[in-house]
Every structure is written in C-alpha cells, then in structure tokens.
Scaffold this motif. Structure first.
Motif, PDB file in Angstrom:
ATOM      1  N   ALA A 120      37.703  28.310  33.932  1.00 29.78           N
ATOM      2  CA  ALA A 120      36.273  28.151  34.222  1.00 29.78           C
ATOM      3  C   ALA A 120      35.557  27.513  33.044  1.00 29.78           C
ATOM      4  CB  ALA A 120      35.646  29.502  34.569  1.00 29.78           C
ATOM      5  N   VAL A 121      35.874  27.918  31.841  1.00 32.09           N
ATOM      6  CA  VAL A 121      35.233  27.351  30.649  1.00 32.09           C
ATOM      7  C   VAL A 121      35.550  25.859  30.530  1.00 32.09           C
ATOM      8  CG1 VAL A 121      35.253  27.395  28.118  1.00 32.09           C
ATOM      9  CG2 VAL A 121      34.980  29.519  29.409  1.00 32.09           C
ATOM     10  N   ALA A 122      36.760  25.456  30.883  1.00 31.05           N
ATOM     11  CA  ALA A 122      37.107  24.027  30.864  1.00 31.05           C
ATOM     12  C   ALA A 122      36.226  23.252  31.853  1.00 31.05           C
ATOM     13  CB  ALA A 122      38.588  23.835  31.188  1.00 31.05           C
ATOM     14  N   ILE A 123      35.985  23.827  33.041  1.00 33.45           N
ATOM     15  CA  ILE A 123      35.113  23.201  34.039  1.00 33.45           C
ATOM     16  C   ILE A 123      33.670  23.154  33.529  1.00 33.45           C
ATOM     17  CG2 ILE A 123      34.091  23.522  36.344  1.00 33.45           C
ATOM     18  CD1 ILE A 123      36.932  22.418  36.468  1.00 33.45           C
ATOM     19  N   ILE A 124      33.201  24.262  32.941  1.00 33.94           N
ATOM     20  CA  ILE A 124      31.838  24.296  32.392  1.00 33.94           C
ATOM     21  C   ILE A 124      31.663  23.179  31.363  1.00 33.94           C
ATOM     22  CG2 ILE A 124      30.202  25.608  30.979  1.00 33.94           C
ATOM     23  CD1 ILE A 124      31.392  28.183  32.296  1.00 33.94           C
ATOM     24  N   LYS A 125      32.643  23.013  30.482  1.00 34.89           N
ATOM     25  CA  LYS A 125      32.547  21.968  29.446  1.00 34.89           C
ATOM     26  C   LYS A 125      32.485  20.578  30.071  1.00 34.89           C
ATOM     27  CE  LYS A 125      34.547  24.595  25.656  1.00 34.89           C
ATOM     28  NZ  LYS A 125      35.679  24.774  24.740  1.00 34.89           N
ATOM     29  N   LYS A 126      33.247  20.342  31.130  1.00 39.25           N
ATOM     30  CA  LYS A 126      33.187  19.050  31.820  1.00 39.25           C
ATOM     31  C   LYS A 126      31.802  18.839  32.428  1.00 39.25           C
ATOM     32  CE  LYS A 126      36.757  17.691  34.388  1.00 39.25           C
ATOM     33  NZ  LYS A 126      37.903  17.716  35.331  1.00 39.25           N
ATOM     34  N   ASN A 127      31.229  19.894  32.997  1.00 41.27           N
ATOM     35  CA  ASN A 127      29.897  19.783  33.608  1.00 41.27           C
ATOM     36  C   ASN A 127      28.813  19.584  32.558  1.00 41.27           C
ATOM     37  OD1 ASN A 127      30.814  19.872  36.246  1.00 41.27           O
ATOM     38  ND2 ASN A 127      30.713  22.100  36.333  1.00 41.27           N
ATOM     39  N   VAL A 128      28.927  20.272  31.432  1.00 41.05           N
ATOM     40  CA  VAL A 128      27.962  20.077  30.342  1.00 41.05           C
ATOM     41  C   VAL A 128      28.030  18.632  29.853  1.00 41.05           C
ATOM     42  CG1 VAL A 128      27.504  20.666  27.925  1.00 41.05           C
ATOM     43  CG2 VAL A 128      27.771  22.486  29.629  1.00 41.05           C
ATOM     44  N   ALA A 129      29.237  18.069  29.775  1.00 44.17           N
ATOM     45  CA  ALA A 129      29.384  16.672  29.335  1.00 44.17           C
ATOM     46  C   ALA A 129      28.637  15.707  30.263  1.00 44.17           C
ATOM     47  CB  ALA A 129      30.866  16.305  29.253  1.00 44.17           C
ATOM     48  N   LEU A 130      28.545  16.052  31.545  1.00 42.92           N
ATOM     49  CA  LEU A 130      27.821  15.201  32.494  1.00 42.92           C
ATOM     50  C   LEU A 130      26.333  15.084  32.158  1.00 42.92           C
ATOM     51  CD1 LEU A 130      29.329  16.458  35.894  1.00 42.92           C
ATOM     52  CD2 LEU A 130      29.834  14.296  34.727  1.00 42.92           C
ATOM     53  N   THR A 131      25.788  16.078  31.460  1.00 42.88           N
ATOM     54  CA  THR A 131      24.365  16.058  31.111  1.00 42.88           C
ATOM     55  C   THR A 131      24.071  15.083  29.973  1.00 42.88           C
ATOM     56  OG1 THR A 131      24.425  17.795  29.409  1.00 42.88           O
ATOM     57  CG2 THR A 131      24.179  18.514  31.719  1.00 42.88           C
ATOM     58  N   LYS A 132      25.099  14.758  29.194  1.00 40.88           N
ATOM     59  CA  LYS A 132      24.962  13.915  27.995  1.00 40.88           C
ATOM     60  C   LYS A 132      24.031  14.555  26.954  1.00 40.88           C
ATOM     61  CE  LYS A 132      26.049   9.525  30.324  1.00 40.88           C
ATOM     62  NZ  LYS A 132      27.170  10.091  30.954  1.00 40.88           N
ATOM     63  N   GLU A 133      23.844  15.894  27.071  1.00 38.06           N
ATOM     64  CA  GLU A 133      23.029  16.646  26.111  1.00 38.06           C
ATOM     65  C   GLU A 133      23.729  17.964  25.772  1.00 38.06           C
ATOM     66  OE1 GLU A 133      18.494  15.271  26.850  1.00 38.06           O
ATOM     67  OE2 GLU A 133      19.180  16.879  28.159  1.00 38.06           O
ATOM     68  N   ALA A 134      24.949  17.851  25.280  1.00 36.78           N
ATOM     69  CA  ALA A 134      25.756  19.035  25.006  1.00 36.78           C
ATOM     70  C   ALA A 134      25.097  19.972  23.992  1.00 36.78           C
ATOM     71  CB  ALA A 134      27.142  18.620  24.510  1.00 36.78           C
ATOM     72  N   ASP A 135      24.209  19.447  23.146  1.00 41.45           N
ATOM     73  CA  ASP A 135      23.536  20.279  22.147  1.00 41.45           C
ATOM     74  C   ASP A 135      22.571  21.285  22.777  1.00 41.45           C
ATOM     75  OD1 ASP A 135      22.038  17.911  22.851  1.00 41.45           O
ATOM     76  OD2 ASP A 135      20.650  18.367  21.204  1.00 41.45           O
ATOM     77  N   ARG A 136      22.270  21.132  24.053  1.00 43.72           N
ATOM     78  CA  ARG A 136      21.367  22.059  24.741  1.00 43.72           C
ATOM     79  C   ARG A 136      22.118  23.223  25.382  1.00 43.72           C
ATOM     80  NH1 ARG A 136      16.964  19.116  28.135  1.00 43.72           N
ATOM     81  NH2 ARG A 136      15.973  21.126  27.840  1.00 43.72           N
ATOM     82  N   PHE A 137      23.434  23.277  25.134  1.00 44.16           N
ATOM     83  CA  PHE A 137      24.281  24.296  25.744  1.00 44.16           C
ATOM     84  C   PHE A 137      25.259  24.860  24.724  1.00 44.16           C
ATOM     85  CE2 PHE A 137      23.098  21.151  28.885  1.00 44.16           C
ATOM     86  CZ  PHE A 137      22.656  21.924  29.943  1.00 44.16           C
ATOM     87  N   ASP A 138      25.509  26.167  24.827  1.00 47.37           N
ATOM     88  CA  ASP A 138      26.618  26.805  24.118  1.00 47.37           C
ATOM     89  C   ASP A 138      27.544  27.329  25.198  1.00 47.37           C
ATOM     90  OD1 ASP A 138      25.600  26.432  21.535  1.00 47.37           O
ATOM     91  OD2 ASP A 138      24.488  28.317  21.605  1.00 47.37           O
ATOM     92  N   VAL A 139      28.822  27.012  25.095  1.00 48.38           N
ATOM     93  CA  VAL A 139      29.808  27.469  26.065  1.00 48.38           C
ATOM     94  C   VAL A 139      30.726  28.452  25.357  1.00 48.38           C
ATOM     95  CG1 VAL A 139      31.612  26.778  27.677  1.00 48.38           C
ATOM     96  CG2 VAL A 139      29.661  25.261  27.275  1.00 48.38           C
ATOM     97  N   THR A 140      30.818  29.667  25.908  1.00 55.16           N
ATOM     98  CA  THR A 140      31.643  30.702  25.285  1.00 55.16           C
ATOM     99  C   THR A 140      32.655  31.242  26.291  1.00 55.16           C
ATOM    100  OG1 THR A 140      29.990  32.404  25.794  1.00 55.16           O
ATOM    101  CG2 THR A 140      29.844  31.362  23.634  1.00 55.16           C
ATOM    102  N   ASN A 141      33.773  31.720  25.746  1.00 54.29           N
ATOM    103  CA  ASN A 141      34.892  32.213  26.550  1.00 54.29           C
ATOM    104  C   ASN A 141      35.201  33.643  26.116  1.00 54.29           C
ATOM    105  OD1 ASN A 141      38.407  31.269  26.794  1.00 54.29           O
ATOM    106  ND2 ASN A 141      37.148  32.355  28.244  1.00 54.29           N
ATOM    107  N   MET A 142      34.477  34.615  26.716  1.00 50.50           N
ATOM    108  CA  MET A 142      34.636  36.024  26.345  1.00 50.50           C
ATOM    109  C   MET A 142      34.387  36.915  27.541  1.00 50.50           C
ATOM    110  SD  MET A 142      32.260  36.258  22.959  1.00 50.50           S
ATOM    111  CE  MET A 142      31.591  34.679  22.479  1.00 50.50           C
ATOM    112  N   PRO A 143      34.922  38.121  27.505  1.00 53.36           N
ATOM    113  CA  PRO A 143      34.489  39.107  28.507  1.00 53.36           C
ATOM    114  C   PRO A 143      32.986  39.345  28.320  1.00 53.36           C
ATOM    115  CG  PRO A 143      36.448  39.871  27.343  1.00 53.36           C
ATOM    116  CD  PRO A 143      35.962  38.648  26.620  1.00 53.36           C
ATOM    117  N   ALA A 144      32.295  39.647  29.408  1.00 52.93           N
ATOM    118  CA  ALA A 144      30.836  39.810  29.366  1.00 52.93           C
ATOM    119  C   ALA A 144      30.390  40.812  28.304  1.00 52.93           C
ATOM    120  CB  ALA A 144      30.330  40.231  30.747  1.00 52.93           C
ATOM    121  N   LYS A 145      31.054  41.949  28.253  1.00 59.19           N
ATOM    122  CA  LYS A 145      30.680  43.002  27.301  1.00 59.19           C
ATOM    123  C   LYS A 145      30.732  42.488  25.863  1.00 59.19           C
ATOM    124  CE  LYS A 145      32.095  47.725  26.180  1.00 59.19           C
ATOM    125  NZ  LYS A 145      33.012  48.810  26.533  1.00 59.19           N
TER     126      LYS A 145
END
Length: 184
Positions: free
Chosen positions: A76-101
């Motif tokens: 899922a994180v790999a997909i999120i990163k691909k989608n963030v790249a589509l925005t061409k504004e990756a600095d407006r997003f932080d993508v993390t890969n952790m359990p919610a807690k």
C-alpha cells in the motif's frame, strides 16, 4: 479511482490489487467531501490507514496544506508513493509505513497536530475507538479537529469520550461518521 476536485483534479490514481484494502469509491469520496465543505483554507491532514492515499491527496488537492499518509502494508505504501508522485508536490505529503498505534506515538513525539483525520481501519469498531482515544491522549488534534470514520453499515460505534458525533451519512453499504474534537 481519481482525484475528484481541486488542484490535482481528474488525475487517475493507482490502487492496490488486494482483498486487504477497500478503496473509498469516488461516489463515497465525493459525498464525504461535500459534507466537509468542499474546499479547505489550509490545515494538516492524517490518513492513518492510507490504502491508496486517495483521501489525504484529495484533501490537499482541495486546499489543505499537508497530509501524512500512513499504512502498515508495504505494498500500500508503494501505491501511495506512486499517487503522491502524480501530484508533482511530494513535499506536501509524508508517507509512513507503520502500524497505526506506532504511527500515532511517533507523530506525537514529533509534536504533530492535525485538523482533519481519516480513519478506515480493517477492524473498524474496536480500532476506531482505540485510535480516537489515543489521538486525544497523545494531543494530536488541534481545537475543532474533524475525524471522519468510515465503516460498513453494520458497524455500530459507541460514544467516544472527547468527541462529538456531528453527523452520519449512509452511502450504500458504507457509513461515514463525522466527529469533532470536543471543546475542553
């Protein structure tokens, strides 16, 4: 699935081909954002169970300043990163890969605070109550913050201390609940 409105409108998003994720449909997403007021004048967003990242990306597209998109699944994180790249504004997003807690604790340690939170966990009832309680205890929410909780229409949530239920929307088999952090 696509970005519906705002700066990134009409961009098609990648989705995860898995039974473990349930992407929010465009119809549900459009209704959800209509209920939130369509567009935002800034603010910080957290999508704790990001899936494809569509909700957080949509919020930034509509005017929020920044979004943290988290998911426990590496795929899922790999997909999120691909989608963030589509925005061409990756600095407006932080993508993390952790359990919610863990993500909530890490965000609290970093002093992060949010105005809008999306919750769509796989085991809705128990997890949403735990997540919202943790957000309150960890002081992760700004005054007046909104929490949008998406479940199936069979999931009944109890009252959650520290939050006011503003409204519920039935959208087919999906139930979206809007909570506001209660004034202290």
């Amino acid at each position: 699935m696509r970005i519906i409105s705002g700066k990134y409108a009409k961009r098609n998003l990648f989705t995860l081909k898995s039974q473990k994720t349930r992407p929010t449909s465009d119809k549900v997403k459009e209704s959800l954002f209509n209920s939130l007021g369509q567009f935002f004048a800034g603010g910080q967003v957290l999508d704790l169970y990001g899936g494809s990242g569509a909700l957080g990306i949509e919020a930034v597209s509509r005017g929020c300043d920044h979004a943290v998109l988290n998911d426990v699944s590496r795929a899922a994180v790999a997909i999120i990163k691909k989608n963030v790249a589509l925005t061409k504004e990756a600095d407006r997003f932080d993508v993390t890969n952790m359990p919610a807690k863990v993500a909530l604790k890490v965000l609290a340690q970093k002093g992060r605070k949010f105005d809008l939170v999306f919750l769509d966990p796989p085991y809705a009832k128990q997890q949403m109550v735990k997540d919202m309680t943790a957000m309150k205890q960890l002081d992760l929410l700004n005054d007046g913050a909104l929490v949008v909780a998406e479940t199936d229409d069979q999931t009944d949530l109890p009252a959650i201390a520290g939050f006011d239920l503003l409204k519920e929307h039935h959208l087919g088999k999906t139930l979206v609940r809007f909570y506001r952090k209660a004034a202290e």
